[in-house]
Design a protein around this motif. Structure first.
Motif, PDB file in Angstrom:
ATOM      1  N   HIS A 282       0.815  -1.199   0.000  1.00 50.00           N
ATOM      2  CA  HIS A 282       0.000   0.000   0.000  1.00 50.00           C
ATOM      3  C   HIS A 282       0.858   1.261   0.000  1.00 50.00           C
ATOM      4  O   HIS A 282       0.533   2.253  -0.638  1.00 50.00           O
TER       5      HIS A 282
ATOM      6  N   GLU B 254       2.020   1.983  -3.372  1.00 48.64           N
ATOM      7  CA  GLU B 254       0.916   2.513  -4.157  1.00 48.64           C
ATOM      8  C   GLU B 254       0.704   4.006  -3.865  1.00 48.64           C
ATOM      9  O   GLU B 254       0.509   4.814  -4.777  1.00 48.64           O
ATOM     10  N   MET B 255       0.765   4.344  -2.588  1.00 48.99           N
ATOM     11  CA  MET B 255       0.594   5.743  -2.203  1.00 48.99           C
ATOM     12  C   MET B 255       1.702   6.614  -2.792  1.00 48.99           C
ATOM     13  O   MET B 255       1.491   7.796  -3.073  1.00 48.99           O
TER      14      MET B 255
ATOM     15  N   LEU C  87       3.536  12.860  -0.210  1.00 48.10           N
ATOM     16  CA  LEU C  87       3.383  11.585   0.479  1.00 48.10           C
ATOM     17  C   LEU C  87       3.095  11.820   1.954  1.00 48.10           C
ATOM     18  O   LEU C  87       2.269  11.133   2.559  1.00 48.10           O
TER      19      LEU C  87
ATOM     20  N   GLU D  78      -0.567  12.487   2.435  1.00 45.61           N
ATOM     21  CA  GLU D  78      -1.369  11.265   2.398  1.00 45.61           C
ATOM     22  C   GLU D  78      -1.175  10.471   3.674  1.00 45.61           C
ATOM     23  O   GLU D  78      -2.122   9.887   4.225  1.00 45.61           O
TER      24      GLU D  78
END
Lengths: 239, 239
Positions: A7, A10-11, A117, A120
């Motif tokens: 994940h 992906e981020m 990033l 997020e």
DNA sequence: CGGTAGTTTGAGTAATTTCAAGACAAGTGG
DNA sequence: CCACTTGTCTTGAAATTACTCAAACTACCG
């Protein structure tokens, strides 16, 4: 590049710089057998885990044997963020687990050089906090049956959101990879009370059991009435 | 510049760029009277608050009148971080409150352009999460008297850490600005049980009351034995 | 096929809640 | 200054909920 997994990768797919490259070059896939600890309490948390598959229980243990499970985590969830080098919690694999582990320092540096990033990541942290708040409400205010109903909705939502292949629709079939003791320690109850609550939900035909580690929701409305969060999260559209 | 106030300003003192300048130029000091709401549940959280003085209760309300207080916040603490535009919690002033409010968008932009501040901010968020985990353990595992003892240590630690003038030594004199109902809703108990627990601690001479809204810890060891976190936070040196 | 770990169910007990009444403090108006 | 009101807190007795202890049931594993 194309073989970055998990994940976090992906981020970070839209970001690229030396620190990001370094972070992913340092990521190592690790396997844990059922019962193994990913992190031991009090230990310096040198690593940050991005779960690929399996289920992990994050717990806090009291000296006198009491144990509180803080969350059940699965694929696409993160483990190991702490404000200090130590980590007061114990992360145990409930099933066989695959995860990618990153050195915390490398993650820290990547976040420090990749504001997008970091943003997020901040959202992820905030969601975890909101989920803790749900948990506090459940344990502090609800009765045993309500807690169990709420737990089923929690699992249902997580199993949709954190499915191995990415988010999917919620299903009426709930997988219960943990034991009754784990559920009890998550909800602040005893095994017997959890078992009775399940029986009670079964008797009112709100759920049905195939075996004791998976159940089907027969009457979602009933479950929502008991354990739902529509009160305060209508706008989030959960459950 | 020298007139920037609050904890956020302090955290940002070594950073300077247009977004930071903008953020602080947008900060407005606001006053709330006792009983007023800083944030109403479900409302879009346009603002982020940096508390200057007073005490705020952050709570989640169930439709049927149940209420769970998630935390008591005071000077130097932040309020309003959410993963979505809405905010499922209700923030109420328990005393008169002064706070600086910042538009969330300005904060977001400042964090996005100031990685160092974003790092510090991440640590703050993580601490809040760890504090929620303490709370979950307390509500899930401890008895009524233990919860109240634990609550006293929580207040003692917060009142030292978040004193208006900055961190100071812990004191044996604990201020209880909230009502018994607030304490009950924080600990997942009833007013009566909270009151009985206080009486019980008084009878065992662990604490003493001057009036009902402040107490003195007479036997800290006793309180720690009941509600302490030495188990899992010895390395953090709290309480 | 017995053994073990986990789960369910039952009966009695302990803890907290509920219901109800009384105490205390602060503020108000006569 | 005193009675009176109001809100909060404390204490008691009864009811309820969840816990403890104990036994039976189930499924899985060697």
């Amino acid at each position: 590049m194309s073989e970055r997994r998990g994940h976090l990768a992906e981020m970070a797919k839209n970001f690229d710089n030396p620190e990001i490259k370094f972070l992913f070059s340092e990521g190592r896939e690790r396997h844990f057998k059922m019962g193994e600890h990913l992190i031991t309490e009090g230990q310096a948390t040198d690593y940050f885990y991005d779960l690929l598959s399996g289920t992990v229980a994050l717990a806090r243990n009291g000296r006198d044997g009491r144990r509180q499970i803080l969350s059940f985590m699965g694929a696409r969830q993160f483990l190991g963020a702490a404000s200090t080098p130590g980590y007061p919690n114990l992360a145990t694999a409930l099933t066989d687990v695959k995860a990618i582990c990153y050195p915390r320092a490398a993650l820290e540096r990547a976040l420090a050089t990749t504001p997008g990033l970091a943003s997020e990541f901040r959202v992820v942290l905030t969601r975890i906090l909101e989920s803790s708040h749900d948990h506090i409400y459940t344990i502090g205010q609800r009765s045993a049956v309500e807690r169990v109903a709420s737990f089923l909705l929690y699992l249902r939502s997580n199993q949709a959101r954190f499915a191995v292949e990415g988010p999917r629709e919620k299903s009426e079939l709930i997988d219960l990879p943990m034991t009754r003791l784990d559920i009890a320690d998550f909800l602040g109850l005893t095994i017997e009370t959890v078992s009775r609550a399940f029986s009670s939900l079964k008797k009112m035909e709100a759920i049905g059991f195939t075996d004791s580690h998976s159940c089907t929701i027969l009457n979602i409305q009933r479950i929502r009435d008991l354990g739902g969060r529509e009160d305060f999260t209508a706008h989030r559209g959960s459950n």
